[in-house]
Design a protein around this motif. Structure first.
Motif, short mmCIF file in Angstrom:
data_model
loop_
_atom_site.label_atom_id
_atom_site.label_comp_id
_atom_site.label_asym_id
_atom_site.label_seq_id
_atom_site.Cartn_x
_atom_site.Cartn_y
_atom_site.Cartn_z
N ASP A 151 16.71 8.03 -8.96
CA ASP A 151 17.21 6.98 -9.86
C ASP A 151 16.06 6.00 -10.11
O ASP A 151 15.91 5.00 -9.41
N LEU A 152 15.24 6.31 -11.11
CA LEU A 152 14.01 5.56 -11.34
C LEU A 152 14.30 4.18 -11.92
O LEU A 152 15.22 4.00 -12.72
N SER A 153 13.47 3.23 -11.52
CA SER A 153 13.56 1.89 -12.08
C SER A 153 13.15 1.91 -13.55
O SER A 153 12.17 2.55 -13.93
N THR A 154 13.91 1.20 -14.35
CA THR A 154 13.57 1.10 -15.78
C THR A 154 12.60 -0.05 -16.04
O THR A 154 12.19 -0.27 -17.17
N GLN A 155 12.26 -0.77 -14.97
CA GLN A 155 11.39 -1.93 -15.13
C GLN A 155 9.92 -1.59 -14.89
O GLN A 155 9.07 -2.47 -14.93
N VAL A 156 9.64 -0.32 -14.61
CA VAL A 156 8.25 0.14 -14.45
C VAL A 156 8.07 1.39 -15.30
O VAL A 156 8.84 2.35 -15.17
N LYS A 157 7.11 1.36 -16.20
CA LYS A 157 6.84 2.48 -17.10
C LYS A 157 5.44 3.00 -16.84
O LYS A 157 4.56 2.28 -16.39
N CYS A 158 5.23 4.28 -17.15
CA CYS A 158 3.88 4.83 -17.05
C CYS A 158 3.62 5.73 -18.24
O CYS A 158 4.54 6.22 -18.90
N GLU A 159 2.33 5.93 -18.52
CA GLU A 159 1.97 6.79 -19.64
C GLU A 159 2.12 8.25 -19.22
O GLU A 159 2.40 8.57 -18.06
N ASN A 160 1.95 9.17 -20.18
CA ASN A 160 2.06 10.62 -19.91
C ASN A 160 3.42 10.99 -19.32
O ASN A 160 3.53 11.73 -18.36
N GLU A 161 4.48 10.44 -19.93
CA GLU A 161 5.82 10.69 -19.39
C GLU A 161 6.25 12.15 -19.51
O GLU A 161 7.19 12.58 -18.85
N ASN A 162 5.58 12.91 -20.38
CA ASN A 162 5.94 14.32 -20.53
C ASN A 162 5.20 15.23 -19.55
O ASN A 162 5.42 16.43 -19.52
N LYS A 163 4.31 14.65 -18.76
CA LYS A 163 3.57 15.45 -17.79
C LYS A 163 4.45 15.75 -16.59
O LYS A 163 5.23 14.90 -16.13
N LEU A 164 4.33 16.97 -16.04
CA LEU A 164 5.10 17.34 -14.86
C LEU A 164 4.75 16.43 -13.69
O LEU A 164 3.60 16.03 -13.53
N THR A 165 5.76 16.13 -12.88
CA THR A 165 5.50 15.27 -11.73
C THR A 165 4.96 16.10 -10.57
O THR A 165 5.23 17.30 -10.44
N SER A 166 4.21 15.43 -9.70
CA SER A 166 3.66 16.05 -8.49
C SER A 166 4.16 15.29 -7.28
O SER A 166 4.41 14.09 -7.34
#
Length: 664
Positions: free
Chosen positions: A414-429
């Protein structure tokens, strides 16, 4: 008659041979006595000083006609010395310098004194040479010593003079030096088919093609024949009216949009550098941000038939191959920074200010546009779109058989909506994957082997929680700049091209506490938000440097011990990132100071870490962030581990980037 080797140099003097062999470090000040073989008449520079050059030799190199020592003199015109063929020159407190692979040379500074002895009047030893001393308009800080006056006749009458040019030839070379044209040009003034010297900054990492390099450079002037780099994508060739930097225009090439970071507009030019200049770039490690002087560069229209490009080819002169790319370091010796470099740095500063202001205007205009739409009822909220990772999971779920659907999938935090990062389409590690060592497969003596790499230049996206930070106090998240800025060489505060110095009564405390003197530098410990079945949650410390912290907090660094307002804003924004972590950490610090660190924790939800120590469970939501892996050189006394050169080894590091705290 005395022999050359029988008379020792006066105390405190060094030989030309020792200087050329590098026995005296660059930047040190030395005293030298030699015989003049060449004199280049004074010419004006772009600053207030004039420049002349004198070549000398002494007994240590008298039989090697290919060796000599160059003295560069930067004084006012009325203070310039005069020299004749064979004159003996005594140089006191000159600075040792070296431009890249060129020979060692000397340069005057305000403490340098020069005593010149006219060759035709130097008496035979053992007489001393005061009768031959040329008069000087410059106020000297020293007078000739007795040892100097005695040594000058010995040097002149014992040294081999075969390498001295004829008097007439010396005067011809001197006269020709008066006719040297100033080849320096700013990039705005270069034209097809011309050759010029320039001072520029590399604005993109050089591309190594083996036998040559390609660079993108800028001196922050505009040329109508340069390629137009604009800011936001598309195919417009020019920026819009009122948008001189082209921020609202569009690129014609999607790849350029992704990679080009500025300067925008028609401010940058491609340069092709052939050998031996390619080796200079490679060996010196020149990169994005490096300042260089490019001499005798050819300008002509490139292969696209539209834009000017530069070409730095092999250049053979009377003294062999010339090196025409000279690295410049404005922070190393601010006193010797040329006016051309100062003006380029000043233009870069003005460009960055204008860019920042225009970006702010664009953001405010976009915000106003959204507000107008909302007021008119046109701004309807659409359901959030799934990112690529969520779409793949949904597609996979459709294909699974009923039995397979019962297998637990990796939960999405359940990710916080108050922190964003670029490359949101990149697979997570996972952090565990990020920490895995990387191996390079190769063949040694026909046998396949795997070598562990010390680090990789790689970037990742991860779902993590912030579980710790360093330093312990937010006041220490900002510190005085460790590395001088290019802008520090600028003496003015107004942005003009003058070199007037600031007044002596400037407020030092104001400078010390100003934004430009401080930078962000702190660390965050990140832990996997979720893991696969059977995995353990791993942690990694990441550096948050000045650029990453500006992106993260949208704040400029300042002295937080004095700037209570900025400190409170920082605390409020970081609360959105790590919840009550600071409260827990502060409480732990207070306990430790009070000697209560062995007491049981107050919270029943505290857990034990891998070392058995109890750590408080903080209340914060997972966030999505970008992490980069890179390497830094650190000292290594063990030669077997020094894989980054003499006394150095590579250390793997991780850093935060492209992550921003936003409003809810």
């Amino acid at each position: 008659m005395a022999q050359p080797g029988n008379q020792k140099l006066p105390s405190g003097f060094v030989t030309v041979r020792d200087l050329l062999d590098g026995k005296h470090s660059v930047g040190s000040k030395v005293n030298v006595i030699g015989v003049v073989t060449d004199f280049r008449a004074p010419i004006p520079t772009r600053g207030k000083d004039w420049k002349c050059q004198i070549r000398i030799y002494d007994q240590s190199i008298e039989y090697d006609s290919s060796e000599s020592l160059l003295l560069n003199i930067f004084w006012s015109q009325e203070n310039m010395p005069d020299a004749g063929c064979g004159d003996v020159i005594v140089i006191l407190a000159a600075k040792v310098q070296q431009y890249h692979s060129e020979s060692i040379s000397l340069c005057t500074n305000w403490t340098t004194d020069i005593h010149m002895y006219r060759a035709s009047k130097i008496p035979e030893p053992p007489k001393e040479a005061s009768v031959a001393l040329r008069s000087s308009n410059r106020k000297q800080t020293s007078v000739p010593s007795e040892a100097e006056l005695v040594f000058v006749p010995v040097l002149y009458h014992t040294i081999d003079k075969e390498r001295l040019p004829a008097e007439a030839e010396f005067e011809v070379m001197r006269e020709r030096s008066n006719n040297v044209k100033d080849k320096f040009r700013e990039l705005k003034d270069v034209r097809d088919g011309s050759f010029a010297d320039t001072v520029v900054q590399i604005v993109r990492d050089p591309y190594d093609l083996g036998d040559k390099f390609t660079l993108w450079v800028s001196d922050y002037t505009e040329n109508q024949f340069f390629f137009h780099f604009s800011f936001t994508g598309g195919n417009a060739a020019e920026g819009q009216v009122g948008d001189p930097f082209g921020y609202t225009a569009k690129f014609s090439n999607g790849q350029q949009k992704a990679e080009w970071t500025g300067p925008f507009g028609k401010r940058s030019m491609q340069v092709t550098c052939y050998e031996p200049h390619a080796s200079v770039i490679r060996n010196q490690g020149l990169s994005n941000g490096s300042w260089v002087c490019l001499r005798n560069m050819q300008f002509k229209v490139g292969h696209n038939g539209s834009n000017l490009e530069g070409y730095l080819r092999e250049d053979r002169g009377a003294h062999g191959i010339k090196i025409n790319i000279v690295p410049l370091n404005p922070t190393e010796d601010p006193e010797s920074v040329s006016p051309q470099l100062k003006n380029a740095i000043r233009r870069r500063r003005d460009y960055e200010k204008a860019k920042k202001g225009q970006l702010k205007d664009i953001a405010e205009a976009a915000k106003a546009g959204h507000k107008r739409k909302a007021d008119m009822g046109l701004d309807t909220e659409e359901p959030p779109k799934m990112n690529a990772e969520a779409r793949r999971r949904a597609k996979r779920a459709k294909k699974l058989k009923p039995a397979e659907l019962e297998k637990p999938l990796i939960p999405v935090p359940d990710l916080s909506t108050q922190v964003k990062c670029e490359n949101e389409n990149k697979l997570t590690s996972f952090v565990a994957e990020i920490l895995e060592p990387v191996y390079h497969e190769t063949t040694i003596d026909k046998e396949a082997v795997k070598l562990q790499l010390p680090f990789m230049n790689a970037s990742y996206r991860a779902h993590v929680r912030v579980v710790n930070f360093m330093p312990s106090k937010l006041e220490d998240f900002a510190c005085p700049k460790k590395k001088a800025s290019d802008y520090d060489v600028l003496s003015d505060k107004s942005g003009s091209e003058s070199d007037s110095e600031s007044g002596p009564d400037q407020d030092m405390m104001t400078n010390f506490t100003s934004v430009k003197d401080w930078e962000w530098h702190f660390y965050l410990e990140l832990e996997d938000a979720v893991v696969k079945d059977g995995q353990q949650k791993k942690r990694v410390w990441v550096l948050v440097d000045d650029q990453a912290a500006q992106c993260l907090t949208s704040l400029d660094a300042s002295n937080l011990r004095l700037d209570s307002k900025n400190l409170q804003v920082l605390r409020d924004r970081l609360f959105l990132l790590w919840g009550n972590l600071e409260e827990h950490k502060s409480q732990a610090v207070r306990k430790a100071k009070a000697g209560k660190h062995n007491e049981p924790p107050e919270h029943s939800s505290d857990e034990e870490d891998a070392q058995g120590k109890k750590t408080p469970q903080v209340s914060n939501r997972p966030v999505s962030c970008c992490i980069r892996q890179y390497g830094v050189k650190v000292s290594e006394p063990d030669a077997r581990k020094a894989n980054a050169g003499d006394g150095k080894r590579w250390q793997r590091m991780f850093g935060l980037f492209g992550t921003r705290i936003v409003a809810a």
